[in-house]
Design an enzyme around this catalytic site. Sequence first.
Site, short mmCIF file in Angstrom:
data_model
loop_
_atom_site.label_atom_id
_atom_site.label_comp_id
_atom_site.label_asym_id
_atom_site.label_seq_id
_atom_site.Cartn_x
_atom_site.Cartn_y
_atom_site.Cartn_z
N GLU A 188 3.32 47.43 -15.24
CA GLU A 188 4.20 48.07 -14.82
C GLU A 188 4.73 47.42 -15.61
O GLU A 188 6.38 46.33 -15.94
CB GLU A 188 4.06 46.88 -13.48
CG GLU A 188 3.03 45.58 -14.33
CD GLU A 188 4.09 44.06 -14.84
OE1 GLU A 188 3.30 44.85 -16.10
OE2 GLU A 188 4.83 43.60 -14.30
N TRP A 189 5.61 47.34 -16.73
CA TRP A 189 5.27 47.51 -17.96
C TRP A 189 6.15 46.25 -18.03
O TRP A 189 7.18 45.82 -19.12
CB TRP A 189 7.28 48.27 -17.77
CG TRP A 189 6.92 49.64 -16.67
CD1 TRP A 189 6.72 50.10 -16.85
CD2 TRP A 189 7.75 49.86 -15.73
NE1 TRP A 189 6.95 51.49 -16.33
CE2 TRP A 189 7.66 51.01 -15.41
CE3 TRP A 189 8.48 48.90 -14.63
CZ2 TRP A 189 8.30 51.13 -14.16
CZ3 TRP A 189 8.99 48.68 -13.64
CH2 TRP A 189 8.68 50.77 -13.10
N ASP B 246 8.77 52.26 -21.27
CA ASP B 246 8.22 53.60 -22.53
C ASP B 246 8.05 53.23 -24.15
O ASP B 246 9.52 53.22 -24.17
CB ASP B 246 8.55 54.19 -21.60
CG ASP B 246 8.15 54.82 -20.14
OD1 ASP B 246 7.89 53.62 -19.46
OD2 ASP B 246 9.09 56.03 -19.22
N ASP C 178 1.47 52.91 -11.71
CA ASP C 178 2.91 52.23 -11.92
C ASP C 178 3.74 51.60 -11.21
O ASP C 178 2.86 50.99 -9.75
CB ASP C 178 3.63 53.86 -12.09
CG ASP C 178 5.20 54.00 -13.52
OD1 ASP C 178 5.02 52.74 -13.70
OD2 ASP C 178 5.10 54.66 -13.71
C1 GLA Z 1 6.52 55.71 -15.87
C2 GLA Z 1 5.54 54.68 -16.88
C3 GLA Z 1 5.26 56.21 -17.57
C4 GLA Z 1 5.66 57.56 -16.42
C5 GLA Z 1 6.56 57.88 -16.18
C6 GLA Z 1 6.49 58.54 -14.91
O1 GLA Z 1 7.97 55.29 -16.80
O2 GLA Z 1 6.15 54.21 -17.80
O3 GLA Z 1 4.01 56.53 -18.46
O4 GLA Z 1 4.74 57.70 -16.40
O5 GLA Z 1 6.90 56.29 -15.23
O6 GLA Z 1 7.66 59.06 -14.46
#
Ligand code: GLA
Length: 393
Positions: free
Chosen positions: A187-188, A209, A154
């Site tokens: 890392e989104w 997410d 993450d």
């Molecule tokens: C981030 C990630 C999620 C999950 C949470 C856990 O938000 O994008 O997929 O792993 O952290 O804290």
Amino acid sequence: MTRYPKRLALMLVPLSLMAFVGWHHAPRNRLALTPPMGWNSWNHFYCNVSDSLIRGTADAMVSSGMRDAGYKYVVIDDCWQTSRDSRGTIVADTVRFPHGIKALADYVHSKGLKFGIYTDAGTKTCQGRPGTYGYEDQDARTYASWGVDYVKEDWCNAKGLNARVRYALFRKALDKTGRPIVLSICEWGSNQPWEWAPAIGNLWRTTDDIEDRWPSMLSNLDQSSQHSSVAHPGAWNDPDMLEVGNGGMTDDEYRAHISLWAMQAAPLIAGNDLRTMSEATRIILTNPEVIGVDQDSLGAQGILVQEPKPELQVWAKPLRNGSHAVVLLNRSEKADTISAELPRVGVHTDSASVRDLWAHREMRRVGGKFSVVVPSHAAIMVRITALLLATNT
Ligand code: GLA
């Protein structure tokens, strides 16, 4: 210049080009040649993870038929770790994991499954647990000694760090252990991972997410679909884990969700409670024809090819045997007819068979077009095969 070096030079150009092409397409660790499939604790359980949850999930993965349908990684997300010991080794929560992580990984392996774990490139995870920053080699060695097959890394508490550098460093640490380990970059989509992650990770998140709601699922689809050209065997865009069975969408919406993930060659990581799921959810998650599209060895990511009206879409994905998977997606609030034109989905003959991958039957075909009424918030998924091709294969 003599004739000999000239000839040599001519030979070297195509050879070096081939080497380049080969390098680009060959994933370094030869893992995830099709999108990874498995289960992860986060979407349903958040921090509520434990030894018994993971063992129960591994059992359910087998008894529900999910393992045999292709799901193999059982991944513990955030909150399994509490601290580091005096030597810097990461320590698991001893109350929630009384037998330790290695024993748990052994159990998961004994079921014919693979085992995954979560960490963070920064100083702390998103839930404030110890991150891997500065401990990359040590953590990679610990994970390998436990039998970890998959690590999700993450990006919380990583302010000022360079994502490409940090993920490459961790990739190297994993490689040094000698154990084949899938790296899931999370890392989104915040540092343009589609530009660098294919050489480092086997999958990389392209979005924030996911939430268990129709608009969130569609928003992740739209964002991830912008990077379709970079996906290839060993390296996949990840629009986040599945919400199928978590209760926030209808079954039609969940069928659309997994259909669209399959079209995008997205990782299929279930995120529901496998131990208590309904039969309807089980059937959605294990549909072999939909999974077959996701896992097609060509490894192409499908794209949006037609939008006959706002909110009515046609998505298409070429498959290894020359046929095409097509999804007719109705994003609107009312049922409507969606028409796909065969040439637009890549089928250049009127003579084609159309198979409904949810009803598991052949459908009526109409000349160079294929039309069907699609309910609101739903998708029809088909495989279209040119008939000449069908008789040859
Ligand atoms: C981030 C990630 C999620 C999950 C949470 C856990 O938000 O994008 O997929 O792993 O952290 O804290």
